[in-house]
Write a protein that holds these residues in place. Structure first.
Motif, short mmCIF file in Angstrom:
data_model
loop_
_atom_site.label_atom_id
_atom_site.label_comp_id
_atom_site.label_asym_id
_atom_site.label_seq_id
_atom_site.Cartn_x
_atom_site.Cartn_y
_atom_site.Cartn_z
N SER A 194 0.85 -1.18 0.00
CA SER A 194 0.00 0.00 0.00
C SER A 194 0.89 1.23 0.00
N GLY A 195 0.47 2.25 -0.70
CA GLY A 195 1.25 3.47 -0.76
C GLY A 195 2.42 3.36 -1.71
N THR A 196 3.36 4.30 -1.59
CA THR A 196 4.53 4.37 -2.46
C THR A 196 5.79 4.12 -1.64
N SER A 197 6.67 3.27 -2.15
CA SER A 197 7.93 2.98 -1.48
C SER A 197 9.08 3.36 -2.40
N VAL A 198 10.14 3.94 -1.81
CA VAL A 198 11.35 4.22 -2.58
C VAL A 198 12.43 3.26 -2.11
N LEU A 199 13.15 2.68 -3.06
CA LEU A 199 14.19 1.70 -2.78
C LEU A 199 15.53 2.39 -2.87
N LEU A 200 16.27 2.38 -1.74
CA LEU A 200 17.53 3.12 -1.63
C LEU A 200 18.66 2.20 -1.22
N GLY A 201 19.89 2.61 -1.52
CA GLY A 201 21.04 1.84 -1.09
C GLY A 201 22.22 2.06 -2.01
N GLN A 202 23.37 1.51 -1.61
CA GLN A 202 24.56 1.61 -2.43
C GLN A 202 24.46 0.72 -3.66
N SER A 203 25.28 1.01 -4.65
CA SER A 203 25.37 0.13 -5.81
C SER A 203 25.87 -1.23 -5.33
N GLY A 204 25.22 -2.29 -5.78
CA GLY A 204 25.60 -3.63 -5.35
C GLY A 204 24.82 -4.13 -4.16
#
Length: 359
Positions: A194-204
């Protein structure tokens, strides 16, 4: 509203009310799914359209159209233009490398900030805390997803790693996932459903693999990470908004090498909630937790209640955030200089007193 063509992308009665003035001008609502080079892809009730963003204050990096924005676009024509974007409910912002200390919006109107952390390499808890400070500041609910859990087959070792992250992320769910085998995916699917999620993190960190698993299809390019440090080439080069088949919306982002704070005082406070609570019990309200008497923070440090690494990370992020704010606010800059001079004088006096005792 569930029958509205844009409902799968998060359209609701609140957005419809916000859009009413634009609708009166004959404009169409849509959500930005990708931005590049002054243009963006916008999903509308009639399908995906390409639109130019030049009418939306392009000189201010905090006001440019970004992925996740709800916008008003021309009903037709070639080229088509974004005429306005609706007020953002939340915004994930980091500082740029610019000497002017500008902010860069990575995603707008986000409900969950999913921080992907790879278990293929040694945990960098300081970086996790940095991501979480920005996530809390954005107004979204942070979540830490430890990816590549299949590379830690010993359940005791895995439990210790989870505990380490939980101690650095008070109030934040910490999940373990193996996208390769599907372990733990059901919990993540339920969370982002539900709702909007942003996926974050370092490359790899395994973001694209996780995005593909959530989508149930290979929509994002995936490349192997280097064995030496777990890092990989940027497989995602733009921020892409995807409607998940099980519900919810996901914004995938490129791997972030630099995660600079941008006016994230309250976010830092939430990440280090236990330190801020201890600080309230210090004798002096402006205690620096260094040499002041009756300092509850130093007492907790000496007793082992507070880890030295946590305090050092807290100090580092507080200093960085103060510096970023000071570069754009003359009054804060002057206050900060006075505080540094005061601390310098206290330190000098302490040193002279120490030398006097030795003499």
């Amino acid at each position: 509203m569930s029958s509205h063509p844009l409902a799968p992308y998060g359209w609701d009665e609140g957005w419809e009310a916000e859009f009413a003035p634009c609708a009166g001008q004959g404009l169409l609502p849509g959500r930005v799914v990708r931005v590049d080079r002054g243009q963006c892809d916008v999903v509308t009730a009639g399908g995906l359209v390409r639109a130019d963003t030049e009418f939306v204050v392009p000189r201010d990096p905090m006001k440019v159209v970004c992925t996740g924005d709800w916008v008003a676009v021309d009903p037709g024509g070639d080229p088509r233009y974004v005429r306005a974007y609706l007020p953002r409910r939340t915004a994930f912002v980091r500082s740029t490398s610019s000497k002017r200390s500008e902010g860069q919006i990575l995603a707008a109107n986000v409900d969950h900030a999913v921080v992907a952390v790879s278990l293929a390499v040694e945990l960098d808890l300081g970086r996790v805390e940095r991501f979480l400070a920005l996530a809390w500041e954005s107004g979204a609910q942070p979540v830490v997803v430890l990816t590549k859990a299949d590379l830690v087959p010993d359940p005791v070792t895995l439990a210790h790693l989870v505990q380490d992250v939980e101690s650095s992320a008070p109030g934040v769910p910490v999940l373990t996932v193996s996208a390769l085998h599907g372990d733990g995916l059901d919990v993540v699917v339920a969370l982002v459903g539900s709702g909007t999620s942003v996926l974050l993190g370092q490359s790899g960190a395994g973001k694209s693999t996780l995005a593909n698993a959530l989508m149930g299809a290979d929509v994002m390019d995936v490349r192997a990470a280097r064995d030496i440090d777990g890092k990989g080439r940027h497989t995602t080069t733009t921020r892409n908004l995807l409607a998940l088949p099980s519900g919810g919306v996901l914004i995938d982002t490129p791997g972030l090498r630099g995660v600079g704070l941008y006016d994230a005082e309250s976010g830092v406070g939430q990440v280090f909630a236990e330190i801020e609570e201890l600080a309230e019990r210090c004798r002096f309200h402006d205690c620096a937790h260094e040499s002041e008497p009756d300092c509850a923070v130093r007492s907790a440090l000496e007793s082992g209640e507070l880890a030295a690494r946590r305090l050092e990370s807290y100090r580092k992020l507080v200093r960085e955030n103060q510096w970023i704010v000071a570069k754009t606010d003359a009054r804060v800059r002057a206050d900060l200089r006075r505080e540094w001079k005061k601390k310098g004088a206290v330190g000098k006096a302490a040193m002279e007193a120490k030398r006097g005792r030795r003499g």
